[in-house]
Write an enzyme that holds these catalytic residues in place. Structure first.
Site, short mmCIF file in Angstrom:
data_model
loop_
_atom_site.label_atom_id
_atom_site.label_comp_id
_atom_site.label_asym_id
_atom_site.label_seq_id
_atom_site.Cartn_x
_atom_site.Cartn_y
_atom_site.Cartn_z
N TYR A 106 0.97 -1.11 -0.15
CA TYR A 106 -0.05 -0.10 0.04
C TYR A 106 0.86 1.21 0.11
O TYR A 106 1.99 1.35 0.62
CB TYR A 106 -0.84 -0.09 1.28
CG TYR A 106 -1.63 1.30 1.46
CD1 TYR A 106 -2.94 1.34 0.96
CD2 TYR A 106 -1.08 2.44 2.03
CE1 TYR A 106 -3.71 2.57 1.00
CE2 TYR A 106 -1.72 3.96 2.02
CZ TYR A 106 -3.11 3.56 1.42
OH TYR A 106 -3.83 5.07 1.61
N GLU A 194 -3.12 7.34 -4.52
CA GLU A 194 -3.01 6.26 -3.70
C GLU A 194 -3.01 5.16 -4.67
O GLU A 194 -3.41 5.25 -5.47
CB GLU A 194 -4.30 5.95 -2.75
CG GLU A 194 -4.26 4.72 -1.86
CD GLU A 194 -5.71 4.29 -1.55
OE1 GLU A 194 -5.94 4.93 -0.24
OE2 GLU A 194 -6.70 3.87 -1.94
#
Ligand code: GDP
Ligand code: MN
Length: 387
Positions: A106, A194
């Site tokens: 992530y 992101e």
């Protein structure tokens, strides 16, 4: 503006962040054409502004043309729900070459307002909800705060990657991607950039398998070319698109009480109070300051186009905007728009007495004045329930 995944990937690609080759499709045949071009296996992905698509059947692997047909047909008929239960019909899919995954990470940048710095988050636990990782395994996230005037150096970025305990094989690739991600986040005036998951492939390559990018609307004028490329492609709520064209702050909801208020705070309180007295708001609409007849016509037109609306609650607190001007605007708007539902109006603040007198003179079963916010909310909800 929130970019769809494929737009985010196109945006990433401009900064050299590796993404899988693919293409968009609005029909099953288009999906087949893309798949035949990129080669099997492919992944077919619903393009909606909602996370967690995988769990709802919005992401599927296809090994051949029959599977592409089957899955594309399924996904293009899917309605994906966000965490509030709002449904997003899928109108477009992104078809890309499937990747082999060794590990999922992530990575993101957002703004930490209180620290006045950019906040980078990196974790070796990717592919899942990062809030969940933060709650159950907080030590698995490596944070970095970047002073915007200093920027992110390669050395600092490398330390950050090491702190996150990614596979050493992913280090160089991750450093390069994070430096690029930082650039596209800052240069594009993004509020969020992101990648979840950022993957390591079995042959040691690192690349972005998903993209979530939110660009600051207030900075649109600095990025005309980017906005022209991506705006309007979003399969938005139709009502929101119409409202945005008229420069109104509008969010469509599922209920039957249309709401117009001046100021975002009052509009939110109005949504709350309608809920509190047992009603369901059809929308949030902030008409802003200087609400003249034209703006009232625009606002009422947008609300009127929503066929769920059974009552319209106009809640105005006059400040710089005078209540008599608002009242004239409402009366004029009623002559110009044939409303699908009665209006319930609460006026207070600057020139309230004059404003109420104007409404009083025009009162009917289609225009009902109420002395305060709570009574008005109850009246609007009562009318909506009756119809
Ligand atoms: P989200 O659920 O909306 O966040 O969609 P993502 O694009 O993040 O995909 C969800 C999950 O699907 C990923 O975490 C992967 O596990 C899986 N996935 C997506 N693309 C591929 C792919 O090309 N190959 C493989 N093996 N899995 C994939
Ligand atoms: Mn994802």
């Amino acid at each position: 503006m929130d970019l769809l995944e494929y737009q985010g990937k196109q945006y990433f690609a401009r900064y050299g962040i590796p993404v899988s080759p693919g293409g968009v499709a609005d029909t099953v045949d288009e999906a087949v054409a893309v798949a035949e071009k990129v080669g099997y296996p492919v992944v077919i992905k619903a393009q909606v502004q909602v996370g967690g698509r995988g769990k709802q059947g919005g992401i599927k692997l296809a090994n051949n043309v029959d599977e592409v047909r089957e899955h594309a047909h399924f996904i293009l008929n899917l309605v994906i729900k966000d965490r509030h239960g709002n449904g997003y019909p899928v109108r477009r899919v992104w078809v890309e070459k499937a990747s082999d995954i060794a590990e999922e990470y992530y990575a993101s940048f957002t703004l930490d307002r209180s620290a006045k710095k950019h906040l980078g988050m990196l974790s070796a636990r990717g592919g899942v909800d990062i809030e969940q990782v933060a709650a159950t395994e907080p030590e698995a996230i490596a944070y970095i705060r970047v002073n915007p005037s200093e920027g992110l150096s390669e050395a600092t970025c490398r330390e950050w990657v090491q702190a996150a305990n990614l596979n050493p094989k992913a280090e160089d690739g991750a450093v390069a991607i994070l430096l690029s991600l930082y650039r596209c986040y800052t240069e594009g005036d993004a509020g969020l950039a992101e990648i979840n998951p950022l993957i390591l492939t079995p042959d040691g390559k690192v690349h972005a398998l998903d993209a979530k990018v939110s660009l600051d609307d207030a900075a649109a004028y600095r990025h005309q070319e980017v906005w022209n490329a991506f705006e309007g492609l979003e399969p938005h709520d139709e009502r929101e698109r119409a409202a945005a064209e008229k420069d109104l702050q509008y969010v469509g909801l599922e209920g039957s009480v249309g709401i117009i208020a001046n100021g975002a705070g009052l509009a939110m309180s109005t949504v709350d109070i309608v809920n509190q007295v047992g009603g369901k708001p059809a929308n949030f609409l902030d008409i802003g300051g200087g609400a003249n007849a034209d703006r009232m016509v625009d606002a009422l037109t947008v609300i009127n186009d929503d066929e769920n609306v059974q009552a319209i609650f106009i809640n105005i607190f006059g400040g710089i905007t005078r209540c008599d001007e608002i009242a004239n605007g409402i009366v004029e708007a009623m002559q110009r728009v044939t409303l699908r539902a009665p209006l319930v109006v609460r006026l207070d603040g600057t020139n309230a007495v004059e404003g109420r007198a104007i409404l009083q003179a025009n009162q009917s079963d289609r225009l009902i004045m109420q002395p305060d916010m709570l009574t008005a909310a109850k009246k609007a909800v009562e009318i909506a329930a009756k119809n």
